[in-house]
Design an enzyme around this catalytic site. Structure first.
Site, mmCIF file in Angstrom:
data_model
loop_
_atom_site.group_PDB
_atom_site.id
_atom_site.type_symbol
_atom_site.label_atom_id
_atom_site.label_comp_id
_atom_site.label_asym_id
_atom_site.label_seq_id
_atom_site.Cartn_x
_atom_site.Cartn_y
_atom_site.Cartn_z
ATOM 1 N N ARG A 237 0.869 -1.182 0.000
ATOM 2 C CA ARG A 237 0.000 0.000 0.000
ATOM 3 C C ARG A 237 0.902 1.227 0.000
ATOM 4 O O ARG A 237 1.953 1.242 0.685
ATOM 5 C CB ARG A 237 -0.893 0.029 1.257
ATOM 6 N N GLU A 266 -3.888 7.475 -4.666
ATOM 7 C CA GLU A 266 -4.052 6.799 -5.950
ATOM 8 C C GLU A 266 -5.306 7.345 -6.610
ATOM 9 O O GLU A 266 -6.337 7.410 -5.949
ATOM 10 C CB GLU A 266 -4.202 5.291 -5.753
ATOM 11 N N HIS A 285 -1.424 0.175 -9.640
ATOM 12 C CA HIS A 285 -2.034 -0.801 -8.720
ATOM 13 C C HIS A 285 -2.599 -2.004 -9.489
ATOM 14 O O HIS A 285 -3.791 -2.320 -9.389
ATOM 15 C CB HIS A 285 -3.121 -0.134 -7.863
HETATM 16 C C1 DGY Z 1 -5.535 -6.315 -2.809
HETATM 17 O O1 DGY Z 1 -6.061 -7.393 -3.102
HETATM 18 O O2 DGY Z 1 -5.522 -5.856 -1.680
HETATM 19 C C2 DGY Z 1 -4.910 -5.558 -3.909
HETATM 20 O O3 DGY Z 1 -4.202 -4.473 -3.508
HETATM 21 C C3 DGY Z 1 -5.935 -5.216 -4.954
HETATM 22 O O4 DGY Z 1 -5.502 -5.952 -6.036
#
Ligand code: DGY
Length: 326
Positions: A237, A266, A285
């Site tokens: 993240r 984002e 992402h």
């Molecule tokens: C998740 O699954 O948490 C990812 O960041 C989204 O693909």
């Protein structure tokens, strides 16, 4: 029979599963996430929600979503919902563990190698006419093979990254909340404290979930502790890294580069100084974005919805509401 709000078009047959189970699907048609007022409106009439990490559930939204019994995130992460608040409201929160680790690890490695060997920058330069001759000194990068990889968070994804590193004869270090002797043995990985790992690694790959402890885990002191040649890879993240400090580190040459699939915020505004910092790769992402994996994630979310609407426990609960809404 329930009404399921699905906040984006998803891959595969998940919506057919919902319909086959007798549910009505309210599919948000936009490419962009529903704005907050649309979420309020659609969730007010929904018994279940299949949602993305981009859909933020404030406590006010949980309160106005009076019929909602389950929030089924199409993601393993769930930092868009506070599990305790969902529990207090009697709402199940579910995620998609287990299905995206390998795909995310593939992308992590793609980023790591692309940054090490200037894949993106050299492609851009070639298209702009920069390829004049074979050059003994152009686009020199760092070897990946036999380098040291530091993994921050040896969970499912971190372990999948470590397995890939073995194929490149990398030395694997890891850190996290606690050592995992069993995983260490299986992966030939060595435990280090975070400062040790940062000082010793050629590549540092972040796989911590976002929580108050991991927010800005990598800030100025941590970046300053890394090797000047090191490359930071982040597929976890954006908020795990203090991005202002990262800009300073890249522009000041404290580290060699960064390859990021996640940013804060984002999308990252085009005027952000990170874009102008040296040796940075940014992808939007997409670490879990393979056809198969995104289909599996959506299918799991649909199975979680169906279970709750049939009065069963969902297969992938994040929380356990003491009094689930009936
Ligand atoms: C998740 O699954 O948490 C990812 O960041 C989204 O693909």
């Amino acid at each position: 029979m329930g009404r399921v709000f699905v906040s984006r078009r998803v891959q595969g047959g998940a919506l057919d599963t919902l319909v086959a189970a007798g549910h009505e699907v309210d599919l948000w048609p936009g490419e962009l996430p529903p704005p907050p007022e649309a979420l309020v409106e659609h969730l007010a009439g929904a018994d279940a929600a299949m949602t993305m990490v981009t859909d933020r559930f404030s406590s006010a939204l949980l309160a106005t979503s009076a019929r909602l019994k389950v929030i089924a995130n199409v993601a393993v992460g769930y930092d868009n919902v506070d599990p305790a608040e969902a529990s207090a409201a009697g709402i199940w929160l579910t995620n998609t563990p287990g299905v995206l680790a390998e795909t995310t690890a593939d992308h992590t490695f793609a980023l790591l190698m692309a940054a090490a060997r200037h894949v993106v920058a050299s492609d851009r330069d070639t298209r702009a006419g920069g390829w004049k001759t074979w050059s003994p000194t152009a686009f020199l990068g760092s070897d990946v093979h036999h380098a040291t990889l530091g993994i921050v968070g040896l969970g499912e994804i971190g372990q999948a990254v470590a397995r890939r590193a073995a194929g490149f004869a990398m030395k694997v270090l890891y850190t996290g909340r606690m050592p995992h002797p069993d995983r260490e043995r299986a992966l030939n990985a060595e435990w280090r404290t975070l400062p040790e790992l940062l000082a010793q690694s050629d590549f540092v790959s972040l796989h911590a979930s976002l929580n108050p402890e991991s927010r800005h885990l990598i800030g100025a002191p941590q970046l300053a502790a890394m090797k000047r040649s090191a490359i930071l890879v982040n597929t976890s993240r954006g908020q795990v890294v203090d991005q202002d400090a990262l800009v300073a580190a890249l522009q000041g040459g404290w580290i060699g580069g960064a390859a990021l699939d996640v940013t804060d915020p984002e999308p990252l505004p085009l005027i952000h100084p990170l874009y102008a910092s040296p040796n940075v790769i940014i992808t939007p992402h997409i670490a879990s974005a393979s056809f198969d994996t995104r289909s599996r994630m959506a299918a799991m979310a649909a199975a979680n919805v169906v279970a709750v609407l049939e009065g069963r426990e969902p297969p992938n609960p994040v929380n356990r509401p003491p009094r689930p809404r009936a």
